[in-house]
Design a protein around this motif. Structure first.
Motif, short mmCIF file in Angstrom:
data_model
loop_
_atom_site.label_atom_id
_atom_site.label_comp_id
_atom_site.label_asym_id
_atom_site.label_seq_id
_atom_site.Cartn_x
_atom_site.Cartn_y
_atom_site.Cartn_z
N ILE A 80 0.84 -1.19 0.00
CA ILE A 80 0.00 0.00 0.00
C ILE A 80 0.88 1.24 0.00
CG2 ILE A 80 -1.88 -1.10 1.27
CD1 ILE A 80 -0.93 0.57 3.76
N VAL A 81 0.30 2.36 -0.42
CA VAL A 81 0.86 3.66 -0.10
C VAL A 81 0.00 4.22 1.03
CG1 VAL A 81 -0.49 4.84 -1.92
CG2 VAL A 81 1.53 5.95 -0.91
N ASP A 82 0.64 4.56 2.13
CA ASP A 82 -0.06 5.18 3.25
C ASP A 82 0.34 6.65 3.27
OD1 ASP A 82 -0.88 6.02 5.95
OD2 ASP A 82 -1.21 3.89 6.29
N ILE A 83 -0.64 7.51 3.27
CA ILE A 83 -0.39 8.95 3.21
C ILE A 83 -0.90 9.60 4.48
CG2 ILE A 83 -0.74 11.08 1.92
CD1 ILE A 83 -1.27 9.39 -0.56
N LEU A 84 0.00 10.23 5.23
CA LEU A 84 -0.39 10.95 6.43
C LEU A 84 -0.43 12.44 6.12
CD1 LEU A 84 2.14 12.50 8.21
CD2 LEU A 84 2.96 10.15 8.08
N VAL A 85 -1.34 13.13 6.78
CA VAL A 85 -1.50 14.58 6.59
C VAL A 85 -1.54 15.25 7.95
CG1 VAL A 85 -2.94 16.41 5.63
CG2 VAL A 85 -2.76 14.22 4.43
N ASP A 86 -0.79 16.32 8.09
CA ASP A 86 -0.81 17.11 9.32
C ASP A 86 -2.02 18.04 9.28
OD1 ASP A 86 -0.36 18.58 11.59
OD2 ASP A 86 1.73 19.05 11.12
N ILE A 87 -3.02 17.75 10.11
CA ILE A 87 -4.24 18.56 10.13
C ILE A 87 -4.32 19.39 11.41
CG2 ILE A 87 -5.46 16.89 8.70
CD1 ILE A 87 -6.98 16.02 11.27
N ARG A 88 -3.21 19.51 12.15
CA ARG A 88 -3.19 20.23 13.41
C ARG A 88 -3.00 21.72 13.15
NH1 ARG A 88 1.63 16.46 15.48
NH2 ARG A 88 2.36 17.34 13.50
N THR A 89 -4.02 22.50 13.39
CA THR A 89 -3.93 23.93 13.13
C THR A 89 -2.84 24.55 14.01
OG1 THR A 89 -5.67 24.41 14.75
CG2 THR A 89 -6.35 24.10 12.47
N GLY A 90 -2.03 25.40 13.39
CA GLY A 90 -0.92 26.01 14.11
C GLY A 90 0.37 25.23 14.00
N SER A 91 0.34 24.05 13.42
CA SER A 91 1.55 23.25 13.25
C SER A 91 2.43 23.85 12.17
CB SER A 91 1.18 21.81 12.86
OG SER A 91 2.33 21.10 12.44
N PRO A 92 3.75 23.80 12.34
CA PRO A 92 4.63 24.31 11.28
C PRO A 92 4.54 23.52 9.98
CG PRO A 92 5.90 23.20 13.02
CD PRO A 92 4.50 23.35 13.53
N THR A 93 3.98 22.30 10.05
CA THR A 93 3.82 21.51 8.82
C THR A 93 2.34 21.29 8.50
OG1 THR A 93 4.08 19.47 10.14
CG2 THR A 93 6.05 20.33 9.02
N GLN A 108 7.76 -2.85 6.89
CA GLN A 108 7.82 -1.64 7.69
C GLN A 108 6.45 -1.30 8.28
OE1 GLN A 108 9.58 0.96 4.68
NE2 GLN A 108 11.47 1.02 5.86
N ALA A 109 6.48 -0.44 9.29
CA ALA A 109 5.26 0.03 9.93
C ALA A 109 5.30 1.55 10.01
CB ALA A 109 5.13 -0.58 11.33
N LEU A 110 4.14 2.15 10.11
CA LEU A 110 4.01 3.59 10.23
C LEU A 110 3.25 3.90 11.50
CD1 LEU A 110 4.20 6.48 8.99
CD2 LEU A 110 2.00 6.01 7.88
N TYR A 111 3.84 4.77 12.34
CA TYR A 111 3.15 5.23 13.54
C TYR A 111 2.70 6.66 13.34
CZ TYR A 111 2.18 7.02 18.18
OH TYR A 111 1.57 7.62 19.25
N LEU A 112 1.43 6.93 13.68
CA LEU A 112 0.86 8.26 13.59
C LEU A 112 0.31 8.66 14.95
CD1 LEU A 112 -0.59 6.46 10.93
CD2 LEU A 112 -0.39 8.80 10.11
N ALA A 113 0.80 9.74 15.49
CA ALA A 113 0.34 10.23 16.78
C ALA A 113 -1.08 10.79 16.66
CB ALA A 113 1.28 11.31 17.30
N GLU A 114 -1.72 10.98 17.79
CA GLU A 114 -3.04 11.61 17.83
C GLU A 114 -2.97 12.98 17.16
OE1 GLU A 114 -4.80 11.43 21.80
OE2 GLU A 114 -3.40 9.82 22.25
N GLY A 115 -3.99 13.30 16.38
CA GLY A 115 -4.04 14.59 15.70
C GLY A 115 -3.59 14.55 14.26
N LEU A 116 -3.03 13.42 13.82
CA LEU A 116 -2.64 13.27 12.42
C LEU A 116 -3.70 12.45 11.68
CD1 LEU A 116 1.17 12.49 12.79
CD2 LEU A 116 0.09 14.69 12.25
#
Length: 203
Positions: A80-93, A108-116
Motif C-alpha cells: 500500500i501507499v499510506d499517506i499521512l497529513v498534518d491537520i493540526r492547526t498552528g503546526s509548522p507543517t 515496515q510500519a508507520l506510527y501516527l500520533a493523535e491529531g494526524l
C-alpha cells in the motif's frame, strides 16, 4: 528494530530486523521498549483493525478529535501507499503530507500520533492492512477529510477506477473543516503528547 521520525512531528517509520532461513522468516512487528525509547511513551493498544482492499480503493483520510486515536499501521499482504497529513492547526507543517510504501516485502510500519490524519491505497491487486489503535473507534469524534481535496493534492495511485466509501466521497475539504473549527490544534496535541510522556515517566 529501527524507528525514524518523519518530516511531520508525531510520525515515525519503523523498520524491523527480519530473520530469514530455509523455513521462512521471523520478525517483531512491534516492540514496546523500542517504541517507547523512540517516541517517548508506550503505545497503549485498545483495538486492532484488519482491512482487506482491492486495487483502486482509497481508505481515508481519517483522524479523531482529541483525545484522539494513535495508529500503528502495517501491511501484512500485498503493498500500500499510506499517506499521512498534518491537520493540526498552528503546526509548522500544517497541510503537509508524507507518503510511505508499506508492504509484505519491506515489513515496515508507520506510527501516527493523535491529531494526524491518514489514508491508504493498495499498490497491488489486493492488500491486507493491520493496525493497532490506542483507543476504540468513536464515531462522534471521527474526522473525515476529502482524500481527493485538490488543495492537498495527495499522490494516490492512478490508472484505476477509484473506489471510495460514500462517507469518504462526501467528506469536506481540509479548509472547510478548519473554517468550521473542527480540527485539532497543534498546541493541544503537543500537550497531549507531553501528558502521555509524563504518565509513562511517573508510572
Amino acid at each position: 528494530m529501527q524507528i525514524h521520525q518523519l518530516a511531520v512531528d508525531g510520525s515515525y517509520l519503523v523498520t524491523p530486523k527480519v530473520f530469514s532461513d530455509d523455513r521462512g522468516l521471523f520478525l517483531e512487528t512491534f516492540s514496546q521498549p523500542a517504541f517507547r525509547e523512540a517516541v517517548g511513551h508506550p503505545l497503549s493498544v485498545a483495538q486492532v483493525n484488519c482491512s482487506v482492499s482491492r486495487r483502486g480503493t482509497i481508505r481515508g483520510l481519517h483522524a479523531a478529535a482529541l483525545p484522539g486515536q494513535a495508529r500503528y499501521v502495517t501491511c501484512a499482504q500485498g503493498a500500500i501507499v499510506d499517506i499521512l497529513v498534518d491537520i493540526r492547526t498552528g503546526s509548522p507543517t500544517y497541510g503537509r503530507h508524507v507518503a510511505v510504501e508499506l508492504s509484505a516485502d519491506n515489513r515496515q510500519a508507520l506510527y501516527l500520533a493523535e491529531g494526524l490524519a491518514h489514508g491508504f491505497a493498495p499498490l497491488t491487486e489486493h492488500a491486507t492492512v493491520v493496525y493497532l489503535c490506542s483507543s476504540t473507534w468513536s464515531p462522534e469524534r471521527e474526522i473525515q477529510i476529502d482524500p481527493l481535496d485538490p488543495e492537498l493534492a495527495l499522490p494516490w495511485p492512478t490508472g484505476y477506477e477509484l473506489l471510495l466509501s460514500d462517507k469518504d466521497r462526501a467528506a469536506p475539504s481540509l479548509r472547510e473543516l478548519a473554517e468550521r473549527g473542527l480540527l485539532p490544534a497543534y498546541a493541544d496535541c503537543r500537550a497531549r503528547y507531553a501528558e502521555l510522556a509524563d504518565h509513562a515517566f511517573t508510572g
